[in-house]
Design a protein around this motif. Structure first.
Motif, PDB file in Angstrom:
ATOM      1  N   LEU A 244      49.698  63.476  29.520  1.00 55.55           N
ATOM      2  CA  LEU A 244      50.300  62.140  29.489  1.00 55.55           C
ATOM      3  C   LEU A 244      51.811  62.158  29.650  1.00 55.55           C
ATOM      4  O   LEU A 244      52.505  62.985  29.040  1.00 55.55           O
ATOM      5  N   GLY A 245      52.325  61.223  30.423  1.00 48.93           N
ATOM      6  CA  GLY A 245      53.760  60.944  30.431  1.00 48.93           C
ATOM      7  C   GLY A 245      54.052  59.930  29.344  1.00 48.93           C
ATOM      8  O   GLY A 245      53.375  58.909  29.242  1.00 48.93           O
ATOM      9  N   LEU A 246      55.052  60.226  28.521  1.00 47.92           N
ATOM     10  CA  LEU A 246      55.376  59.366  27.369  1.00 47.92           C
ATOM     11  C   LEU A 246      56.692  58.651  27.640  1.00 47.92           C
ATOM     12  O   LEU A 246      57.745  59.287  27.762  1.00 47.92           O
TER      13      LEU A 246
ATOM     14  N   GLY B  51      50.081  59.078  18.262  1.00 49.64           N
ATOM     15  CA  GLY B  51      50.207  60.048  17.179  1.00 49.64           C
ATOM     16  C   GLY B  51      49.092  59.883  16.152  1.00 49.64           C
ATOM     17  O   GLY B  51      48.536  60.868  15.653  1.00 49.64           O
ATOM     18  N   GLU B  52      48.740  58.633  15.876  1.00 48.07           N
ATOM     19  CA  GLU B  52      47.642  58.380  14.916  1.00 48.07           C
ATOM     20  C   GLU B  52      46.328  58.930  15.454  1.00 48.07           C
ATOM     21  O   GLU B  52      45.534  59.524  14.718  1.00 48.07           O
ATOM     22  N   ARG B  53      46.105  58.744  16.760  1.00 51.43           N
ATOM     23  CA  ARG B  53      44.859  59.251  17.363  1.00 51.43           C
ATOM     24  C   ARG B  53      44.853  60.783  17.373  1.00 51.43           C
ATOM     25  O   ARG B  53      43.804  61.402  17.188  1.00 51.43           O
ATOM     26  N   VAL B  54      46.002  61.373  17.638  1.00 49.78           N
ATOM     27  CA  VAL B  54      46.096  62.841  17.645  1.00 49.78           C
ATOM     28  C   VAL B  54      45.802  63.378  16.242  1.00 49.78           C
ATOM     29  O   VAL B  54      45.071  64.359  16.074  1.00 49.78           O
ATOM     30  N   ALA B  55      46.346  62.698  15.244  1.00 48.51           N
ATOM     31  CA  ALA B  55      46.081  63.102  13.861  1.00 48.51           C
ATOM     32  C   ALA B  55      44.587  63.009  13.542  1.00 48.51           C
ATOM     33  O   ALA B  55      44.054  63.761  12.728  1.00 48.51           O
ATOM     34  N   GLY B  56      43.907  62.102  14.255  1.00 46.06           N
ATOM     35  CA  GLY B  56      42.465  61.927  14.051  1.00 46.06           C
ATOM     36  C   GLY B  56      41.626  62.856  14.906  1.00 46.06           C
ATOM     37  O   GLY B  56      40.389  62.750  14.899  1.00 46.06           O
ATOM     38  N   GLY B  57      42.264  63.718  15.709  1.00 47.97           N
ATOM     39  CA  GLY B  57      41.506  64.735  16.447  1.00 47.97           C
ATOM     40  C   GLY B  57      41.575  64.626  17.965  1.00 47.97           C
ATOM     41  O   GLY B  57      41.059  65.499  18.668  1.00 47.97           O
ATOM     42  N   LEU B  58      42.190  63.580  18.510  1.00 45.52           N
ATOM     43  CA  LEU B  58      42.304  63.458  19.967  1.00 45.52           C
ATOM     44  C   LEU B  58      43.166  64.600  20.492  1.00 45.52           C
ATOM     45  O   LEU B  58      44.241  64.875  19.948  1.00 45.52           O
ATOM     46  N   ARG B  59      42.693  65.244  21.575  1.00 49.77           N
ATOM     47  CA  ARG B  59      43.470  66.341  22.170  1.00 49.77           C
ATOM     48  C   ARG B  59      44.125  65.856  23.451  1.00 49.77           C
ATOM     49  O   ARG B  59      43.422  65.526  24.417  1.00 49.77           O
ATOM     50  N   VAL B  60      45.432  65.773  23.439  1.00 53.98           N
ATOM     51  CA  VAL B  60      46.205  65.421  24.634  1.00 53.98           C
ATOM     52  C   VAL B  60      47.457  66.294  24.640  1.00 53.98           C
ATOM     53  O   VAL B  60      47.789  66.925  23.634  1.00 53.98           O
ATOM     54  N   ILE B  61      48.132  66.281  25.778  1.00 48.96           N
ATOM     55  CA  ILE B  61      49.431  66.955  25.841  1.00 48.96           C
ATOM     56  C   ILE B  61      50.375  66.005  26.566  1.00 48.96           C
ATOM     57  O   ILE B  61      49.971  65.320  27.514  1.00 48.96           O
ATOM     58  N   GLY B  62      51.618  65.926  26.083  1.00 50.11           N
ATOM     59  CA  GLY B  62      52.522  64.913  26.614  1.00 50.11           C
ATOM     60  C   GLY B  62      53.804  65.489  27.199  1.00 50.11           C
ATOM     61  O   GLY B  62      54.269  66.565  26.801  1.00 50.11           O
ATOM     62  N   VAL B  63      54.365  64.764  28.144  1.00 52.77           N
ATOM     63  CA  VAL B  63      55.713  65.060  28.656  1.00 52.77           C
ATOM     64  C   VAL B  63      56.592  63.862  28.320  1.00 52.77           C
ATOM     65  O   VAL B  63      56.363  62.758  28.832  1.00 52.77           O
ATOM     66  N   PRO B  64      57.573  64.043  27.454  1.00 51.59           N
ATOM     67  CA  PRO B  64      58.433  62.912  27.068  1.00 51.59           C
ATOM     68  C   PRO B  64      59.465  62.600  28.147  1.00 51.59           C
ATOM     69  O   PRO B  64      59.925  63.490  28.848  1.00 51.59           O
TER      70      PRO B  64
END
Ligand SMILES: O=C(CO)[C@H](O)[C@H](O)COP(=O)(O)O
Length: 232
Positions: free
Chosen positions: A24-26, A40-53
């Motif tokens: 993901l582009g952030l 961030g809330e979804r990631v804390a719940g287990g969603l696996r993504v990787i972001g570029v800020p």
């Protein structure tokens, strides 16, 4: 519902497009900040993504939210970028850069298969240009660059005052890339693609805030609900 709640609504709607494993582009700005927060809330719940800020501010926020980050040197493409905008027209051309992050935002959007723009519906306009157009420039030769910009404006049928952006402290605003921003008060950009091409030819212009053909979807939140517009 206040403006900030509308922005969060748009962000929440865009979050529904995020799937496990996505790159993901952030984006940057007050609307994109909601998206990063919710992601961030979804990631804390287990969603696996990787972001570029798209800015140091977003990097700091994403790190605080424990969203795994990478760079465009480590991966070649992104699946989706979600970012705000200062103006969105019916062709989904945008003015961006009100927050000063337009260079990284455009690099990230251009490396993405899709870009979803999230905004409150006051950002929707018939014609771009009421919002001053941010143009990121190198400090060297500023006056020469501004003369070339004025010529580009004239060639594309617009004109207006230009101002060097200052920060809240009164000093010249410096971007994450170490450049300056000239804000051009043009009023009505009738041929945004042409102006974008002309500005891109100027040596002292690093990048400009016209995003032409980059956004695929706009999610606009207003008092009447959420409107999703797809680029044709
Ligand atoms: O382009 C941007 C930053 O460079 C922002 O996306 C744009 O300024 C919109 O910001 P906000 O969501 O705070 O209204």
């Amino acid at each position: 519902m206040n403006m900030d709640q509308l922005k969060r609504q748009a962000a929440a709607q865009a979050l529904e497009q995020v799937q496990d494993g996505m790159r993901l582009g952030l984006g940057t700005g007050s609307t994109a900040k909601h998206f990063v927060d919710l992601l961030g809330e979804r990631v804390a719940g287990g969603l696996r993504v990787i972001g570029v800020p798209t800015s140091e501010a977003t990097r700091a926020q994403a790190e605080a939210c424990k969203i795994p980050l990478t760079t465009l040197d480590e991966i070649d493409r992104l699946d989706l970028t979600v970012d705000g905008a200062d103006e969105v027209d019916p062709a989904l051309n945008l003015i961006k850069g009100g927050g000063g992050a337009l260079l990284r935002e455009k690099i990230v959007a251009a490396a993405s298969d899709r870009m979803i723009v999230i905004a409150d519906d006051t950002k929707w306009v018939d014609v771009l240009g009421s919002f001053p157009l941010p143009v990121e420039v190198v400090p060297f030769g500023l006056a020469a660059t501004q003369r070339a910009m004025a010529a580009a404006f004239a060639q594309s049928g617009v004109s207006g005052q230009m101002g060097l952006r200052k920060g809240a402290d009164g000093h010249v605003f410096v971007t994450d890339g170490g450049h300056w921003i000239v804000d051009a008060h043009l009023g009505c950009i009738t041929d945004a693609p042409r102006l974008a091409s002309l500005l891109s030819l100027i040596p002292g212009v690093v990048e400009h805030g016209l995003f032409i053909g980059l956004a695929s979807t706009a999610v606009l939140a207003g008092a009447q609900g959420i409107r999703v517009v797809e680029r044709r």
